[in-house]
Scaffold this motif. Structure first.
Motif, PDB file in Angstrom:
ATOM      1  N   LEU A 163       0.836  -1.195   0.000  1.00 29.41           N
ATOM      2  CA  LEU A 163       0.000   0.000   0.000  1.00 29.41           C
ATOM      3  C   LEU A 163       0.874   1.249   0.000  1.00 29.41           C
ATOM      4  N   ASP A 164       0.758   2.019  -1.060  1.00 25.57           N
ATOM      5  CA  ASP A 164       1.521   3.250  -1.235  1.00 25.57           C
ATOM      6  C   ASP A 164       0.584   4.436  -1.025  1.00 25.57           C
ATOM      7  N   ALA A 189      -2.568   0.486  -4.373  1.00 23.60           N
ATOM      8  CA  ALA A 189      -2.292  -0.814  -3.770  1.00 23.60           C
ATOM      9  C   ALA A 189      -2.098  -1.844  -4.878  1.00 23.60           C
ATOM     10  N   GLU A 207      -6.157   2.223  -7.648  1.00 19.16           N
ATOM     11  CA  GLU A 207      -5.753   3.520  -7.138  1.00 19.16           C
ATOM     12  C   GLU A 207      -6.965   4.432  -7.033  1.00 19.16           C
ATOM     13  N   ASP A 221       9.796   3.430   1.797  1.00 19.55           N
ATOM     14  CA  ASP A 221       9.558   3.422   0.354  1.00 19.55           C
ATOM     15  C   ASP A 221      10.836   3.164  -0.436  1.00 19.55           C
ATOM     16  N   SER A 278       4.469   0.421  -4.538  1.00 24.40           N
ATOM     17  CA  SER A 278       3.525  -0.566  -3.983  1.00 24.40           C
ATOM     18  C   SER A 278       3.973  -1.993  -4.304  1.00 24.40           C
TER      19      SER A 278
END
Length: 354
Positions: free
Chosen positions: A9-10, A18, A41, A171, A345
């Motif tokens: 999950l970004d 995701a 998204e 990240d 993600s």
């Protein structure tokens, strides 16, 4: 091992994204089998995420609930990413210890080294190599220190959405994990992920992240500059910047807009160039061989050529899907065209096997 599915999950400034990845034999390794089985998204309203940190948890939670309804993911377990200027990543050498003991001893090892109190941070350590020190075996690696406030903000939004965070990851490490597969194996490569409000640089050697730097500039800063120069709306400015690109000629009436694109982009490229120069000087004979561009802001026309000219390195758009199958709903071509925005993600999903 049995097949397993993991969702990365970004939470970005402008979207929540995701990606669900299914792993087969080898798990989430450099050579393990992997297939994208789902992706989704949802756009975020302005201000919900500020400086890459959740500012309005309920707004972000609402977007996440919408995302899960639309995409119909198979689980609510997620690997959540963090990454902003309040996450510190620096080189650190430590006496060799088993992995479990590293985590236990870190708060004592880094006392006085951070600009914030140790008790206000979440700490991690990524070993990159070992060597013989004067008093025994030593580890060289990257210290990661995220403020608890940053982590809590993301976790709060995720939990309000009814999701279960099973892991929090940086990240930059997620990018290193997914972009070190395929042709990048055994090479020294740099990944430049251009987001909306931040750019993440990670240099990877033989699959191991060696340097991480986060810059407080992204694609939306270019949009803001164009909007200000031309007194137009942000959506119009975004379209115009993509029409103009960087380094191309412009009609006289658009000269001011073109100049604003060039000014912001030049500052960003110069910071990226300096990062690669620093790495090369610190690692004689082992400089980066290639730069891969990812992120929503990486497709500004001319950016790759400009960056290549400034760094004197070949630059290519990252292809994180090139080493895995795509079995997600929708045409594989559509996923391939937007894979630059999937890198974080995807990499988060590679961080853990469910």
């Amino acid at each position: 091992m049995a097949k397993s599915r993991v969702i990365g999950l970004d939470i970005g400034t402008t979207h929540v994204r995701a990606t669900e990845v299914e792993f087969g034999r080898g798990g989430p390794s450099v050579t393990g089998e992997a297939a994208v089985t789902n992706f989704g998204e949802v756009a975020l309203p302005a201000g919900a995420v500020r400086e890459c940190e959740v500012a309005e948890p309920e707004t972000v939670a609402s977007a996440l609930r919408q995302l899960w309804v639309q995409a119909k993911f198979s689980t609510k377990d997620v690997v959540v990413g963090v990454g902003n200027q309040r996450v510190i990543v620096r080189d650190l050498d430590l006496p060799w210890l088993p992995r479990a003991q590293i985590r236990t001893s870190l708060p004592f090892q880094v006392q006085g080294m951070l600009p914030v109190a140790v008790e206000d941070t979440v700490l991690d350590y990524v070993p990159t190599s070992t060597y013989a020190g004067e008093h025994g075996a030593m580890m060289r690696g990257l210290l990661v220190a995220a403020t608890k406030e940053t982590v809590r903000a993301n976790i709060a939004a995720v939990e309000r959405a009814g999701l279960k965070p099973v892991m929090v990851d940086l990240d930059a490490l997620a990018l290193a994990r997914v972009m070190s597969r395929g042709d990048a194996q055994g090479r020294t490569v740099g990944v430049v992920d251009v987001g909306a409000r931040a750019t993440t640089i990670v240099i990877i050697a033989d699959g191991v992240p060696r340097l991480v730097r986060m810059l407080p500039t992204g694609g939306d800063d270019v949009t803001d500059a164009v909007a200000s120069a031309m007194s137009i709306s942000l959506p119009d400015a975004d379209r115009l910047k993509r029409e103009l690109g960087v380094g191309y000629g412009a009609a006289p009436e658009l000269a001011e807009a073109a100049e604003s694109v060039l000014t912001v982009t030049t500052n960003l490229v110069e910071s990226v160039r300096n990062t690669f120069v620093y790495y090369a000087s610190s690692n004689p004979g082992a400089a980066a061989e290639l730069i891969m561009l990812t992120g929503g802001g990486c497709q500004l026309p001319g950016l790759g050529q400009y960056l290549s000219s400034a760094t004197r390195l070949p630059v290519a758009l990252g292809q994180p899907l090139s080493t895995m199958a795509v079995r997600a709903p929708g045409a594989p071509k559509a996923f391939a065209e937007r894979q630059h925005s999937l890198a974080v993600s995807l990499g988060l999903a590679f961080g853990v096997a469910a």
